[in-house]
Design a protein around this motif. Structure first.
Motif, PDB file in Angstrom:
ATOM      1  N   ASN A   1       0.781  -1.220  -0.036  1.00  0.00           N
ATOM      2  CA  ASN A   1       0.206  -0.489  -0.100  1.00  0.00           C
ATOM      3  C   ASN A   1       0.294   1.760   0.154  1.00  0.00           C
ATOM      4  N   LEU A   2       1.996   1.316   0.796  1.00  0.00           N
ATOM      5  CA  LEU A   2       2.642   2.574   0.940  1.00  0.00           C
ATOM      6  C   LEU A   2       3.405   2.014  -0.533  1.00  0.00           C
ATOM      7  N   ALA A   3       4.174   1.446  -1.754  1.00  0.00           N
ATOM      8  CA  ALA A   3       4.343   1.625  -2.504  1.00  0.00           C
ATOM      9  C   ALA A   3       3.474   2.260  -3.609  1.00  0.00           C
ATOM     10  N   LEU A   4       2.039   1.900  -3.265  1.00  0.00           N
ATOM     11  CA  LEU A   4       1.511   2.504  -4.202  1.00  0.00           C
ATOM     12  C   LEU A   4       1.258   3.737  -4.338  1.00  0.00           C
ATOM     13  N   ARG A   5       1.305   4.053  -3.198  1.00  0.00           N
ATOM     14  CA  ARG A   5       0.749   5.713  -2.783  1.00  0.00           C
ATOM     15  C   ARG A   5       2.479   6.138  -3.327  1.00  0.00           C
ATOM     16  N   ASP A   6       4.162   6.001  -2.479  1.00  0.00           N
ATOM     17  CA  ASP A   6       4.603   6.088  -3.661  1.00  0.00           C
ATOM     18  C   ASP A   6       4.845   6.145  -4.788  1.00  0.00           C
TER      19      ASP A   6
ATOM     20  N   GLN B   1       7.889   7.482   6.658  1.00  0.00           N
ATOM     21  CA  GLN B   1       8.176   7.536   8.433  1.00  0.00           C
ATOM     22  C   GLN B   1       6.618   7.359   8.670  1.00  0.00           C
ATOM     23  N   LYS B   2       5.416   8.265   8.571  1.00  0.00           N
ATOM     24  CA  LYS B   2       4.784   7.604   9.853  1.00  0.00           C
ATOM     25  C   LYS B   2       4.347   6.043   9.307  1.00  0.00           C
ATOM     26  N   THR B   3       4.022   6.099   8.529  1.00  0.00           N
ATOM     27  CA  THR B   3       4.297   3.796   8.028  1.00  0.00           C
ATOM     28  C   THR B   3       5.553   2.927   8.840  1.00  0.00           C
ATOM     29  N   ILE B   4       6.806   3.522   8.405  1.00  0.00           N
ATOM     30  CA  ILE B   4       7.202   2.807   8.713  1.00  0.00           C
ATOM     31  C   ILE B   4       7.603   2.870  10.250  1.00  0.00           C
ATOM     32  N   ARG B   5       7.491   3.852  10.979  1.00  0.00           N
ATOM     33  CA  ARG B   5       8.175   3.591  12.416  1.00  0.00           C
ATOM     34  C   ARG B   5       6.477   3.399  12.875  1.00  0.00           C
ATOM     35  N   PHE B   6       5.278   3.779  12.632  1.00  0.00           N
ATOM     36  CA  PHE B   6       4.273   2.925  13.101  1.00  0.00           C
ATOM     37  C   PHE B   6       4.684   1.121  13.298  1.00  0.00           C
ATOM     38  N   SER B   7       4.863   0.833  11.775  1.00  0.00           N
ATOM     39  CA  SER B   7       5.139  -0.656  11.685  1.00  0.00           C
ATOM     40  C   SER B   7       6.591  -1.100  12.250  1.00  0.00           C
ATOM     41  N   ASP B   8       6.999  -0.721  12.530  1.00  0.00           N
ATOM     42  CA  ASP B   8       8.192  -0.626  13.145  1.00  0.00           C
ATOM     43  C   ASP B   8       8.109  -1.242  14.439  1.00  0.00           C
ATOM     44  N   GLN B   9       7.234   0.174  14.670  1.00  0.00           N
ATOM     45  CA  GLN B   9       6.899   0.045  16.655  1.00  0.00           C
ATOM     46  C   GLN B   9       6.220  -1.012  17.193  1.00  0.00           C
ATOM     47  N   LEU B  10       4.481  -0.755  16.428  1.00  0.00           N
ATOM     48  CA  LEU B  10       3.730  -1.479  16.582  1.00  0.00           C
ATOM     49  C   LEU B  10       3.882  -3.103  17.431  1.00  0.00           C
ATOM     50  N   PRO B  11       4.699  -3.802  17.140  1.00  0.00           N
ATOM     51  CA  PRO B  11       4.863  -5.445  17.882  1.00  0.00           C
ATOM     52  C   PRO B  11       5.516  -4.843  19.497  1.00  0.00           C
TER      53      PRO B  11
END
Length: 402
Positions: free
Chosen positions: A325-330, A366-376
């Motif tokens: 989804n992020l890649a599509l937005r990019d 940055q928001k998507t990466i940080r969220f995916s990284d920190q969520l677990p």
């Protein structure tokens, strides 16, 4: 699709990587430029010379996994003319249930909460890839070389030259812009001296399709356990008309290895214990595959004449389902800028133009990466009030990044 790629040496855009990111970007560039851009897609895996959308073929670029598309991703794909076929075997996400094992905190989201027809959908990668490739074949301004590979990219004063190898022979092509979309372990990224930050989660994503006794009714589950998060994403029914879903289960490496190799009955028993009975009894599991989990971030995404995209730019933890989804937005953002630049007779590889793309996507990335990284890690604490808030907050994030 153009059939004379072997005789051409000049393109506007060359895309190294014909997977889902590369294929969707090529289609966006073709459509939004009204087929004015000359595009070459180079894919390292062999592609069947002829096949139909009615009989999707498995290709290593589109492995056994499934992809959860957000509604905003659907809006990006719809203008490309591929959505009627994609939706044929897509399972709508009608609700998202987020919970934490042995905790009371949970939340349920439905389309009415955001006034959308659905929260997203889930499509098996084999089908998604086949539909995208068929669409590429129909475009006269897109050439496709497979199996072939880009061996070297050389920046020039204007654009780049690329050494492309196919069937043991090499040829040089020139382009205004080269897109590197050859995956998280990108050889081209490394060859260009673009470093990547890699963080291993010391876990493995165990991927499998599972069947159960209750109809899923389009419900996607995100469940957090003390061993790792799991997602259960609705799929179209099996050939036996059994309800089924795509399981993405993050586990410590040793436990993932054990569950990959144990017999079906033992696997289903363990899954039942960890997930619960919201879908009734688990009755079947397909092939199980393990993927080491790591966060990969390219330290550079743009240079003069070069853009790094998809997993080569940022490969994320799958817990929030945001990688493609992020890649599509990019790619949508890059397409918008490139088409406008082409109409203004501006060089597509202009560094200022590409830096503009990166600046515009920086916040989203940055928001998507940080969220995916920190969520677990957020789900390792034990305070009850925080458990409730985490689940509610997660519900408003998953699938809704625009």
């Amino acid at each position: 699709m153009g059939q004379t790629a072997a005789n051409k040496s000049q393109y506007d855009v060359v895309i190294a990587g014909g997977g889902m990111v590369g294929a969707s970007l090529a289609l966006q560039l073709c459509h939004h430029s009204q087929q004015q851009l000359r595009i070459l897609v180079v894919e390292s895996f062999p592609i069947a010379k002829s096949h139909t959308a009615e009989a999707p073929l498995y290709n290593p670029s589109f492995d056994a996994r499934s992809t959860a598309l957000s509604y905003s991703s659907q809006l990006i794909l719809e203008p490309l003319g591929v959505w009627p076929l994609l939706s044929k075997y897509a399972a709508a996400i009608n609700s998202i249930h987020v919970s934490e094992r042995r905790r009371l905190g949970s939340t349920m989201m439905k389309p009415g909460d955001v006034d959308w027809p659905a929260l997203g959908c889930v499509i098996e990668n084999a089908w998604l890839g086949n539909v995208l490739l068929n669409a590429l074949r129909e475009k006269d301004t897109i050439d496709f070389l497979a199996p072939a590979s880009v061996k070297h990219i050389s920046p020039q004063q204007q654009g780049v030259t690329l050494m492309v190898e196919q069937n043991g022979s090499e040829k040089t092509v020139a382009a205004q812009l080269a897109i590197i979309a050859d995956g998280a372990n990108s050889n081209l990224r490394e060859q260009l001296g673009i470093n990547a930050r890699v963080h291993s989660y010391q876990q493995t994503a165990l991927i499998a399709n599972v069947s159960f006794t209750k109809a899923h009714q389009g419900c996607a589950y995100e469940r957090f356990t003390d061993q790792g998060p799991m997602a259960l994403l609705p799929l179209s029914d099996s050939e036996l008309s059994q309800p089924r879903a795509a399981l993405v289960w993050s586990l410590p490496n040793d436990q993932a290895a054990t569950l990959s190799e144990c017999d079906e009955a033992e696997f289903l028993k363990t899954l039942q214990q960890r997930f619960g009975h919201r879908q009734g009894e688990f009755i079947r599991v397909g092939d199980r595959s393990g993927y080491p989990l790591k966060l990969v971030e390219a330290e550079e995404q743009v240079r003069s004449g070069i853009v790094v995209m998809g997993n080569a730019a940022h490969s994320l933890h799958p817990v929030a389902g945001q990688g493609f989804n992020l890649a599509l937005r990019d790619s949508a953002r890059l397409t918008q800028l490139l088409v406008a630049a082409s109409q203004q007779n501006r060089a597509l590889g202009d560094l200022g133009l590409l830096q503009q793309y990166q600046q515009q996507q920086q916040f989203d990335q940055q928001k998507t990466i940080r969220f995916s990284d920190q969520l677990p890690g957020l789900f390792t604490r034990n305070q009850f009030p925080l458990s409730v808030l985490r689940s509610i907050g997660l519900g408003f994030w998953i699938f809704f990044r625009r």
